[in-house]
Design an enzyme around this catalytic site. Structure first.
Site, PDB file in Angstrom:
ATOM      1  N   ASP A 144       0.840  -1.230  -0.072  1.00 39.76           N
ATOM      2  CA  ASP A 144      -0.027   0.119   0.004  1.00 39.76           C
ATOM      3  C   ASP A 144       0.831   1.167   0.000  1.00 39.76           C
ATOM      4  O   ASP A 144       1.964   1.041   0.633  1.00 39.76           O
ATOM      5  CB  ASP A 144      -0.950  -0.026   1.254  1.00 39.76           C
ATOM      6  CG  ASP A 144      -1.912  -0.964   1.218  1.00 39.76           C
ATOM      7  OD1 ASP A 144      -2.159  -1.849   0.244  1.00 39.76           O
ATOM      8  OD2 ASP A 144      -2.544  -1.174   2.200  1.00 39.76           O
ATOM      9  N   ARG A 145      -0.006   2.350  -0.593  1.00 42.93           N
ATOM     10  CA  ARG A 145       0.972   3.553  -0.569  1.00 42.93           C
ATOM     11  C   ARG A 145       1.703   3.920   0.778  1.00 42.93           C
ATOM     12  O   ARG A 145       2.627   4.588   0.807  1.00 42.93           O
ATOM     13  CB  ARG A 145       0.284   4.663  -1.202  1.00 42.93           C
ATOM     14  CG  ARG A 145       0.621   6.097  -1.574  1.00 42.93           C
ATOM     15  CD  ARG A 145      -0.092   6.940  -2.186  1.00 42.93           C
ATOM     16  NE  ARG A 145       0.747   8.219  -2.385  1.00 42.93           N
ATOM     17  CZ  ARG A 145      -0.036   9.288  -3.021  1.00 42.93           C
ATOM     18  NH1 ARG A 145      -1.136   9.105  -3.475  1.00 42.93           N
ATOM     19  NH2 ARG A 145       0.765  10.357  -3.200  1.00 42.93           N
TER      20      ARG A 145
END
Length: 317
Positions: A144-145
């Site tokens: 995930d970012r």
């Protein structure tokens, strides 16, 4: 209308790294900017030839095959990622391991693994700019970012294929550190709630526990340190569902610090007062069999300064 470029006829001689790859998958990877529908259309019409013969999309490439690709119109490539950008240059310092087959990066929080959704570039585009000689750089998996830590990138197709096989066989070990709210129950060593992913109209992905319509999911947990303010746990995701660790901790009443999607506002505000301004989820350990040497590689990614500082301000039990 996006800018377009007309590509001339291409004759591509197949090198050993692409032996056994399906022609359709080879062209999809090679012809970035060409819609899949166009690739399958020219294959179906026999406009793509291998050794001057028509082939089917499932044809598997052989060494020294000569692939003829007809003239195609493709979307113009976006402006190249500048290696002068500080964010790109900093990635060099985040490389934990590199050899001829792969790279392991300590991905910074806040940086997406690839461009899209309004982002000009992500980790993979930046690495391609830094390593122009590595023509086959591909993400082996994703983070995930907002998650930091070990990210595995293949430099050869053969390495990518071998590592994907390990992921399917669940022999890659990924361990994450997460700071969660509350006092984690010693008895909760495994969470198996099924998860269902929903994509909102905005494009945002939200995952919910759904025992009827969800996919089987499993995360194993181990307590690393108890604090007055929360618990530091190690999470080992056996399956790889979207937002799995974040949802599995939250559904047990222990959301991760500063999780803006599944978190607890009061706990997150407490942590923000200690200087934590990012999700406390870090891919700490990555272990896999090296596709070239067949030896087990174990990489550990140090916590960034913000995570380390936050832990140092907590009161141990």
């Amino acid at each position: 209308m996006a800018d377009e470029i007309k590509l001339p006829i291409q004759l591509i001689e197949i090198e050993s790294d692409f032996i056994g790859q399906r022609i359709d998958n080879f062209l999809i990877a090679r012809l970035r900017g060409v819609p899949k529908s166009v690739i399958y259309r020219v294959l179906r019409k026999g406009e793509v030839r291998v050794n001057k013969k028509r082939i089917k999309p499932e044809y598997k490439l052989q060494e020294n095959d000569v692939v003829r690709v007809p003239p195609l119109t493709v979307a113009a490539e976006p402006d190249a990622v500048s290696v002068k950008l500080s964010l790109v240059q900093q990635l060099e310092q985040h490389i934990l391991y590199e050899d001829a087959d792969l790279i392991v990066l300590n991905k910074p929080s806040g940086m997406a693994v690839h461009g899209g959704s309004g982002l000009q570039f992500g980790v993979i585009e930046a690495l391609r700019a830094l390593r122009p000689q590595a023509k086959s750089l591909e993400l082996v998996h994703r983070l995930d970012r907002d998650t930091s830590g070990c990210l595995l990138i293949a430099k050869k197709r053969s390495a990518l294929t071998a590592l994907h096989a390990q992921l399917r066989d669940k022999t890659v070990e990924k361990k994450y550190w997460a700071l969660v709210a509350g006092d984690w129950d010693n008895k909760v060593r495994k969470v198996t709630d099924a998860l269902r992913k929903n994509t909102l109209q905005s494009g945002e992905r939200v995952v919910k526990v759904d025992e009827v319509g969800g996919k089987p999911s499993e995360t194993r947990f181990r307590i690393l340190q108890r604090y007055q303010q929360g618990t530091l746990v190690e999470a080992f995701p056996v399956t790889g569902r979207t937002h799995q660790i974040r949802v599995h901790t939250a559904c047990k009443g222990h959301p991760i610090a500063c999780d803006d999607k599944y978190g607890d506002n009061h706990f997150s505000q407490q942590m923000q007062q200690l200087g934590l301004q990012r999700l406390f989820l870090h891919a700490k350990i990555l272990s896999f069999v090296h596709p070239g040497t067949q030896t087990t590689i174990r990489i550990e990614a140090p916590l960034d300064q913000q995570l380390a500082d936050a832990l140092s301000k907590l009161t141990r039990k």
